[in-house]
Each structure stands twice: as C-alpha cells, then as structure tokens.
Design a protein around this motif. Structure first.
Motif, short mmCIF file in Angstrom:
data_model
loop_
_atom_site.label_atom_id
_atom_site.label_comp_id
_atom_site.label_asym_id
_atom_site.label_seq_id
_atom_site.Cartn_x
_atom_site.Cartn_y
_atom_site.Cartn_z
N ASP A 1 -104.00 -36.73 -10.34
CA ASP A 1 -102.64 -36.23 -10.43
C ASP A 1 -101.76 -36.75 -9.30
O ASP A 1 -100.55 -36.85 -9.45
N TYR B 1 -104.24 -28.84 -11.45
CA TYR B 1 -103.46 -28.11 -12.45
C TYR B 1 -102.05 -27.84 -11.94
O TYR B 1 -101.08 -27.96 -12.69
N LEU B 2 -101.96 -27.52 -10.65
CA LEU B 2 -100.65 -27.24 -10.05
C LEU B 2 -99.76 -28.47 -10.09
O LEU B 2 -98.60 -28.41 -10.49
N GLN C 1 -99.94 -31.05 -12.07
CA GLN C 1 -99.57 -31.35 -13.45
C GLN C 1 -98.42 -30.48 -13.91
O GLN C 1 -97.47 -30.96 -14.54
N ASN C 2 -98.51 -29.19 -13.59
CA ASN C 2 -97.49 -28.29 -14.10
C ASN C 2 -96.19 -28.38 -13.33
O ASN C 2 -95.13 -28.15 -13.90
N LEU C 3 -96.28 -28.74 -12.04
CA LEU C 3 -95.04 -29.01 -11.29
C LEU C 3 -94.33 -30.20 -11.92
O LEU C 3 -93.12 -30.19 -12.14
N LEU D 1 -92.70 -29.29 -15.11
CA LEU D 1 -91.49 -28.50 -14.92
C LEU D 1 -90.32 -29.38 -14.47
O LEU D 1 -89.20 -29.26 -14.96
N SER E 1 -92.31 -20.63 -19.39
CA SER E 1 -92.36 -22.02 -18.96
C SER E 1 -93.03 -22.14 -17.59
O SER E 1 -93.45 -23.23 -17.20
N TYR E 2 -93.09 -21.02 -16.87
CA TYR E 2 -93.75 -21.06 -15.56
C TYR E 2 -95.20 -20.62 -15.64
O TYR E 2 -95.90 -20.56 -14.64
N LEU F 1 -97.90 -22.84 -14.27
CA LEU F 1 -97.68 -23.01 -12.83
C LEU F 1 -98.21 -21.79 -12.07
O LEU F 1 -98.89 -21.92 -11.05
N ALA G 1 -101.93 -21.81 -11.89
CA ALA G 1 -102.45 -22.76 -10.90
C ALA G 1 -102.36 -22.16 -9.50
O ALA G 1 -103.32 -22.21 -8.73
N VAL G 2 -101.19 -21.58 -9.19
CA VAL G 2 -101.01 -21.01 -7.85
C VAL G 2 -101.99 -19.85 -7.64
O VAL G 2 -102.61 -19.73 -6.59
#
Lengths: 293, 355
Positions: free
Chosen positions: A40, A103-104, A106-108, A111, B314-315, B318, B321-322
């Motif tokens: 990532d 995962y973080l 990827q999702n950042l 977004l 949508s979050y 995220l 993950a956090v």
C-alpha cells in the motif's frame, strides 16, 4: 518468438516484483515481521506521482523523486507509530497491526482519491527496442524495469557490504541485543531499513503502474502479496534471493497466464508459494532457521 | 436450580448467560418487528448479524485458541456457500421443500468446508506464524480463483462440470441449466436464511465451541498455543489437535457461508476476498481474542453501526482500520500493558486510602 516475448515480459514483471520484494525481505530480515502495508506504500507512492504529473504538471523525474521522499517518510512514520511499540510483543499482534495499517492506507486512499481507476500518465519515455527486424518489440517500460532492478540490486549489495550502516543492518538482523551492546543504534538502523524499503516501493510503484497504466487504491495489495511470495521464494532476508525470486515469479505468472489461463494465473503463483514453503521453507537462498526453546 | 448453577463451571455459566442474552435480544427484536417499530431495512439485516457472529466465533477458535492467524477464512465461507447453493439449486426438482433442501445444504456445506479445512490444514499447519498466515491467504486466493472459473451445468443427462471455459453449449438445450456460472456465480438460490434459524445456528455454534474449548481437546489446543514445544514434550500430538481446531473453525465458517448463500440474491466468488477475511478478523480482535461473547457482540455492533449511522458508511472501513490498529497497540504493546497496570495500581491504592 511469442515464447521469447512472453519470457521478456515475465522478466520485466519479475523485476518489479524483485524491487518490491527487497522491501519485504529487508524488513523481515531486521524486524522479523511481515510488513503487510508495503504494497500500500507502493500505491500511495504511485498516487503521488500521478497527482504530481497530471495535477501539478511537474516533470516526471522530479515527480518520482518527490514520491520517493514521501514514501520514505511514510515508511518511517508507519514504523514509529504502529510497529515500534509492538517490537517485543507476540508476532501475531504485529502481523494483525500490519494488516490494520495496510487496510488503513487503502481506505484513506479510497476516501481521498476515489475508487475509480486513474489512467497512469506516461512517465517512462524510453523508446521501444526493435529486435530481429521488428519481430520482437520490447517496450521502454520493460527495459526500464529490468535496468532499474539490476542497478538497485548492485547498489544495495554494495551498500550492505561496504558501508558502516549496511554492516549495522546485518548485525541488527543477527542479534538485536548484541548489536546494541556493540554501540549500534538499533532503532535508527531499523528506521533506515524501513526508509530504504519504502523508498524503493515508490520506484516499484511507478514501474508497476507504467506497466498496467492503471491506478486504484487496491493497486498495491495483490502485487504486494506476490512480491512477498517472491521474497519467500528466494529466501527471506536475502537480497539476491529477492532478485531471483522476483524474476522467477514474474516469469511463472506471465507464462501461466499465456499458456494456461489468465484467470488462474494468480492461483498458480500462490500454489508455487505453498509448494516452496512446504518443500523448502527457507527458500532458494535463505538460511534454515533453528528453533530454540 | 442453585445446585445446577454450582455444578456448572465458569466458562459454561458464561456460555449460558450469553445464550440467554441472545434469546432476550431475539425476543425483543421479534416483538419490535411484529409491532412494526423496526424498519424493514434493519429487519433484513438480522440474518446478516447471525452469520457474521457465527464466522467470528469460528475464526476466534482459530486465532484466539489455536493461536494461528488465518487471513483466508472467507475462502471456507465461500466453500460452504457454493456447495450448499449448488445443491439447493440442483435438487430443486427432486426435493420440492425449501426447508429440507436448506437443511441438507447446510450439512453438505459445513462438512465440505470442514473437509477443506482439514485438507488445507495438513500442509498449512506445519508452518508457523507469518508464513502460516500468508499461506492461508494464498489458499484463499486459489479457492477464489478456481471458483471464478468453475462451471457446473445440469441437464437430463446429469451434472456437467467444466473449468476455465463455459460448458453451456454442450448442455442439452431444452433441459439444460447452468448452476454455477463462472464469475457470475450462482443466482436464484431460495432465500431460506431467516433470523430464527440464524439464531438457532449461532447458539448451536456457541455451544459446540464452548464445550470443545473446555474439553481435554480444547486444553490441548490451548497448551499448543501457549508453548508448542512444552506441549509436545508432555505428549500432546500437536498436528492432530491443530488439525481438529482448524477443521472445526473452517466448518463453522462453512455454516456462515451456507447462511450467506441463502441470504443474498446472487452469489459470486469475488465477494469472498481478502477484505471479507479482514472484516471477520476485525470482529475477532475487537471482541477480544479468546472471548466468544466478545466476537458476537463486536460482529453485531460493527454490522449494525453503518446501518444505524448512515452518514458513517463511507468512513466505515476507515474506522475499522483505525480500531484494529488501536486495539492491537492498546492490548499488546508492552508499553501500553505497563501503563494499564500502573493505572490499575493507582486506582487500587486510592480505594485503600479511602475505605
């Protein structure tokens, strides 16, 4: 001739895997952890290049340089925040955290950059090679990947053999406590390893995206896992291992997608990983690990 | 009654409390849905809560008690799902009753997933730590890849199976029907999964794992987790017990898969990817490794949360993950453990000062 061209594109893809595998193998050698987020970091690096070139209009070489710097700092930051506190914890905890970081990221990216695939700009402007009177055409990206791979490999080998920092890395990977007693800055050395691995990730990202011309937040994850496969294949912790493991894996992937089924290519690559791990867990160049009570 | 309570050991008592809790929630939800207080979208979500809770319990058995991280558990779910859905579709003419087909499909799916867990476990469990995790992921990708190119058709001559290239043309044009259609998967599976059978299966799963963990086998499994070499030296057959734990965990994932297959309208292999495996892992880690009750609660809350807080959706990933990183750092980092014990100490001292 088609076999030869498949072979060359396999070597080209393999070169990219090899550069990525270096990041895994160095970190695994020193921190004894699978840095799941490496793939990532590659993706983030590619996005930096994408926005620098298409958004800000920065020339390609400078954009790659910026991406290397960003990835280097990202790698160091990840290590400091997520991995360092867990250095003496169980390996299960470290692995889950690494998956969380992956995962973080990827999702950042999802977004901020969106899920729609971006068309990666033409960063590598090397002309294509025409061989055998036009029967075999090798794209500029392919040449670039292979050359970059060889150069990086030589540079890293020299760095580890000839510099004090490189020797410190070897010492830390051998025994952290003994290295500390010898006056080696263990934390600094681990940070440096993450920095080099992540910097290389940026280069691998540019090559990877140039090859596929596409960029999404998930671009890095599967190639990342395959690159780890390559690192295991060659023997984790070994730099020549990453080189040959990467090349072999790339060739296997391209040949199996050409001659068996493109949909099954990933499955075949992973089957190779499983067979290697079962038959020779230390890989082609690795040292067998001994277990102590 | 009191005697009975004294007879039960602590883990069994905990299990009974959890089951009572599940039943209370079940009854409350039933009342709410009958009186129409519950929105229909929430009502539709109820079976989903059950199968996520079930697979979380199954994965917790693998990660929390066996101590082996599986990041390919979604694959076992997909095996259960495809086996049962293929059966319920193929046997549609032979067995008209949907309930009976679902029941047989459930058994087939569970057994098949357990069998795959066993077969995959034989090579995988020889490895350790990170290698084991990456190989479970590799197997997950392989199973996903094969299911994506699997074609099963049915006509008057029987069942036809093909790989890579569709065999639709070779089927009898009148009676031929594709059951598994490659990347398009399986469509038209009857919606047999309900909240009621979900709760029954969840309770059943909970009972099975609790009794397993507190049996001789379960203690052997935990001994292997805590110190493999020590366990081996007191005569525990490491491979055998690891295989038992892993296969049961896979079979439970198969149960969840069967429920999933009879809940969605189209079943595709690509749904059971790495993300699904991670989602389940988040449930397990958040609920606490080794706590089945925690897994259920975490699965329920994290599945409901984005539905209740629409703006959050949508979050969602995220936040997961956090949460995952924060939970791991808080629970496992030596620094954090030190800090917590010091905090506890201080509270204790303060209590002693003020009697």
């Amino acid at each position: 001739m088609s076999f030869l061209s498949f072979l060359i594109s396999g070597i080209s893809l393999g070169s990219i895997y090899a550069i990525m595998a270096l990041g895994y193998t160095m970190v695994y050698g020193i921190a004894k952890m699978l840095n799941f987020a490496h793939g990532d970091v590659i993706m983030i690096g590619s996005f930096v290049v994408y926005y620098a070139v298409t958004g800000a209009g920065i020339p390609a070489p400078a954009a790659v340089l910026i991406s290397v710097v960003v990835c280097t700092f990202l790698g160091i930051a990840i290590e400091k925040v997520a991995y360092k506190p867990l250095r003496r914890a169980a390996s299960l905890a470290v692995l889950i955290t690494a998956i969380g970081v992956s995962y973080l990221l990827q999702n950042l990216a999802l977004l901020f950059f969106g899920a729609d695939p971006k068309i990666f700009p033409n960063v590598i402007t090397l002309p294509a090679l025409n061989l055998f009177g036009g029967q075999l055409v090798i794209a500029g990206t392919t040449v670039m990947s292979i050359v970059a791979n060889i150069l990086i490999m030589i540079f890293l080998m020299l760095f580890i053999k000839k510099t004090k920092q490189g020797q410190a890395m070897l010492a830390v990977s051998e025994d952290k406590d003994a290295a500390m007693l010898c006056g080696i800055n263990v934390n600094g050395t681990i940070s440096l390893t993450f920095a080099i691995g992540s910097g290389l990730a940026a280069i691998a990202g540019v090559l990877l995206c140039s090859q596929y011309n596409q960029l999404t937040p998930y671009t890095g994850s599967l190639p990342g896992i395959k690159a780890f496969t390559a690192a295991v294949f060659g023997g984790i912790g070994s730099i020549p291992g990453a080189f040959f493991g990467g090349l072999l894996l790339g060739v296997i992937e391209i040949l199996s997608s050409a001659y068996i089924s493109s949909q099954l290519a990933n499955a075949i690559v992973f089957a190779v990983l499983i067979i290697v791990l079962l038959v020779k867990p230390s890989g082609l160049f690795g040292r067998p690990m001994r277990e102590k009570v | 009654m009191k005697k009975l309570r004294e007879k039960m050991s602590l883990p069994i008592r905990k299990m009974v409390h959890t089951i009572l809790g599940i039943l209370v929630v079940f009854i409350v939800i039933q009342i709410l849905s009958v009186t129409g207080v519950l929105s229909s979208s929430l009502e539709n979500l109820m079976p989903e809560l059950c199968f996520y809770a079930i697979i979380a319990v199954g994965l917790n058995l693998c990660v929390g008690f066996l101590g082996e991280l599986s990041i390919g558990h979604a694959a076992f779910m997909s095996i259960g799902a495809f086996t049962s859905a293929a059966f319920t579709n193929a046997a549609a003419d032979a067995i008209p009753s949907v309930g009976l087909r679902f029941f047989i499909g459930l058994i087939l799916g569970t057994v098949m997933a357990g069998l795959f867990g066993f077969l995959i476990g034989i090579p995988v469990l020889r490895l350790k730590g990170d290698y084991l995790a990456i190989v479970t992921l590799a197997f997950g990708e392989i199973i996903k890849g094969i299911l994506n190119v699997l074609f099963i058709g049915k006509d008057k001559d029987g069942i036809h199976i093909a790989l890579i290239n569709s065999n639709q043309e070779s089927l009898d044009p009148e009676t031929g029907k594709m059951i598994v259609d490659g990347a398009k998967g399986i469509i038209g599976t009857p919606h047999a999964t309900t909240f009621t059978n979900g709760v029954i299966l969840l309770i059943l799963t909970l009972v099975v794992v609790t009794f397993l963990v507190n049996s001789r086998t379960g203690r052997a499994i935990q001994a292997i987790r805590d110190n493999r070499i020590a366990a081996e030296s007191v005569g525990i057959n490491v491979t055998k017990y690891k295989l038992i734990g892993f296969s049961i965990s896979a079979a439970i994932a198969g149960v969840a898969g069967v429920m999933y297959a009879h809940y969605v309208s189209s079943l595709t292999a690509s749904k059971f990817d790495f993300n699904m495996s991670i989602l389940i892992l988040v449930f397990v880690v958040l609920g606490g490794l080794g706590s089945f009750r925690g897994s259920i609660i975490a699965a329920v809350i994290l599945t409901l949360l984005p539905e209740v807080l629409r703006g959050l959706s949508s979050y969602r990933m995220l936040i997961y993950a956090v949460l995952l990183i924060a939970m791991m750092l808080f629970n496992w980092a030596p620094g954090a453990i030190d800090f917590r014990s010091r905090l506890k100490e201080r509270f204790k001292r303060r209590k002693e000062e003020r009697p």
